[in-house]
Write an enzyme that holds these catalytic residues in place. Structure first.
Site, PDB file in Angstrom:
ATOM      1  N   TYR A 166      -5.637 -12.075  11.784  1.00  0.00           N
ATOM      2  CA  TYR A 166      -5.959 -10.966  12.733  1.00  0.00           C
ATOM      3  C   TYR A 166      -7.022  -9.933  12.228  1.00  0.00           C
ATOM      4  O   TYR A 166      -7.348  -9.988  11.112  1.00  0.00           O
ATOM      5  CB  TYR A 166      -4.818 -10.158  13.153  1.00  0.00           C
ATOM      6  N   PHE A 176      -9.855  -1.337  10.281  1.00  0.00           N
ATOM      7  CA  PHE A 176      -8.788  -0.858   9.502  1.00  0.00           C
ATOM      8  C   PHE A 176      -7.690  -1.688   8.898  1.00  0.00           C
ATOM      9  O   PHE A 176      -7.180  -1.315   8.211  1.00  0.00           O
ATOM     10  CB  PHE A 176      -8.320   0.467  10.491  1.00  0.00           C
ATOM     11  N   ASP A 177      -7.931  -2.979   9.364  1.00  0.00           N
ATOM     12  CA  ASP A 177      -7.104  -3.985   8.832  1.00  0.00           C
ATOM     13  C   ASP A 177      -7.470  -5.545   9.301  1.00  0.00           C
ATOM     14  O   ASP A 177      -8.160  -5.461  10.304  1.00  0.00           O
ATOM     15  CB  ASP A 177      -5.511  -3.726   9.515  1.00  0.00           C
ATOM     16  N   ILE A 194       4.353  -3.154  16.114  1.00  0.00           N
ATOM     17  CA  ILE A 194       4.046  -2.112  17.308  1.00  0.00           C
ATOM     18  C   ILE A 194       4.116  -2.769  18.441  1.00  0.00           C
ATOM     19  O   ILE A 194       4.011  -3.940  18.647  1.00  0.00           O
ATOM     20  CB  ILE A 194       2.594  -1.505  17.055  1.00  0.00           C
ATOM     21  N   TYR A 220       0.355   3.280  17.613  1.00  0.00           N
ATOM     22  CA  TYR A 220       1.209   4.168  16.561  1.00  0.00           C
ATOM     23  C   TYR A 220       1.243   5.636  17.264  1.00  0.00           C
ATOM     24  O   TYR A 220       1.750   6.598  16.599  1.00  0.00           O
ATOM     25  CB  TYR A 220      -0.051   4.455  15.561  1.00  0.00           C
ATOM     26  N   PHE A 236      -7.511  -5.564  18.691  1.00  0.00           N
ATOM     27  CA  PHE A 236      -7.175  -6.630  17.637  1.00  0.00           C
ATOM     28  C   PHE A 236      -7.609  -7.807  18.226  1.00  0.00           C
ATOM     29  O   PHE A 236      -7.318  -8.167  19.350  1.00  0.00           O
ATOM     30  CB  PHE A 236      -5.390  -6.727  17.663  1.00  0.00           C
TER      31      PHE A 236
END
Length: 253
Positions: A166, A176-177, A194, A220, A236
């Site tokens: 992902y 961010f990830d 989440i 979040y 995502f």
């Protein structure tokens, strides 16, 4: 009120320095090289570097509010502390340091609240427009998704463990990830992430790839983590590599 460890360490350091025989603070000492330092010099350098990092970080924080530290006052305080000529008593300095910490916390909370409100508006506007695009599905919860590659394998349920690749980005494209960046897929129980992930990945099949647009309340929420500011809408891209069988999951533990 909780005291700033670094700020009070700075005060203690200046007080300690004031009790030691030393070179005048106005004199310029020659630059030192790491390999030439004694252990005592390295420790003293670390003490000074810690104070410098504290000042640098605080100044960066204040820049968020359009302000900056008064470097002249900082330098005078350093010099006065080292020469035991401070304008305030130690107790007063502690109180002033604590007051400064409280002012900073208040400003940070105000900024976080402002950013959270702005993020809600931006997220709502984005999702309203995004939901009109061909191929974008909006669920009852407000989750949006777009199938990029249709899978052919099994679909997971919330209690399954999945193996995925992902990438997560903010609305402005900031990453961010990413499991791709780490060079290995992620494996986790689907009900431990989440809400948007738990719901969304269940719409997928093994071998598929889907882009999810997750509103803040399914992500979040008001929490901030890393580059994710409060009430951020997240995007995502997820590849469902495998629904991990119970025996495979147990073998990997």
């Amino acid at each position: 009120m909780q005291k700033s460890i670094v700020a009070l360490s700075l005060i203690a350091t200046l007080g300690l320095a004031a009790c030691q025989p030393q070179q005048s603070a106005t004199e310029q000492a020659p630059a030192m090289k790491k390999e030439e330092m004694t252990d005592a010099q390295k420790q003293a350098y670390a003490m000074g570097a810690s104070m410098g990092m504290f000042v640098y970080t605080r100044n960066k924080q204040m820049e968020q509010f359009g302000e900056s530290l008064d470097t002249a006052a900082i330098m005078q305080g350093m010099k006065d502390g080292m020469n035991d000529t401070m304008l305030f008593e130690t107790d007063e300095i502690q109180q002033l340091a604590q007051a400064g910490e409280q002012v900073m916390r208040t400003k940070q909370q105000e900024l976080a609240s402002k950013v959270a409100e702005e993020n809600l508006v931006k997220g709502a506007e984005f999702l309203a427009e995004n939901g009109k695009k061909d191929g974008v599905v909006t669920t009852e919860t407000g989750l949006q998704y777009e199938v990029m590659v249709e899978g052919e394998g099994a679909s997971p349920v919330a209690t399954d463990t999945v193996k995925v690749h992902y990438k997560g980005t903010l609305l402005d494209g900031t990453e961010f990830d990413s499991s791709y960046s780490r060079g290995e897929p992620a494996v986790f129980p689907l009900n431990r992430v989440i809400i948007g992930w738990t719901e969304g990945v269940q719409t997928m099949k093994e071998g598929g790839k889907t882009r999810f647009f997750i509103p803040a309340e399914l992500a979040y929420g008001e929490r901030a983590t890393g580059n994710i500011t409060p009430n951020s809408t997240l995007i995502f891209e997820v590849e469902l590599l495998e629904v991990v069988k119970p025996e495979q999951n147990a073998a990997g533990e």
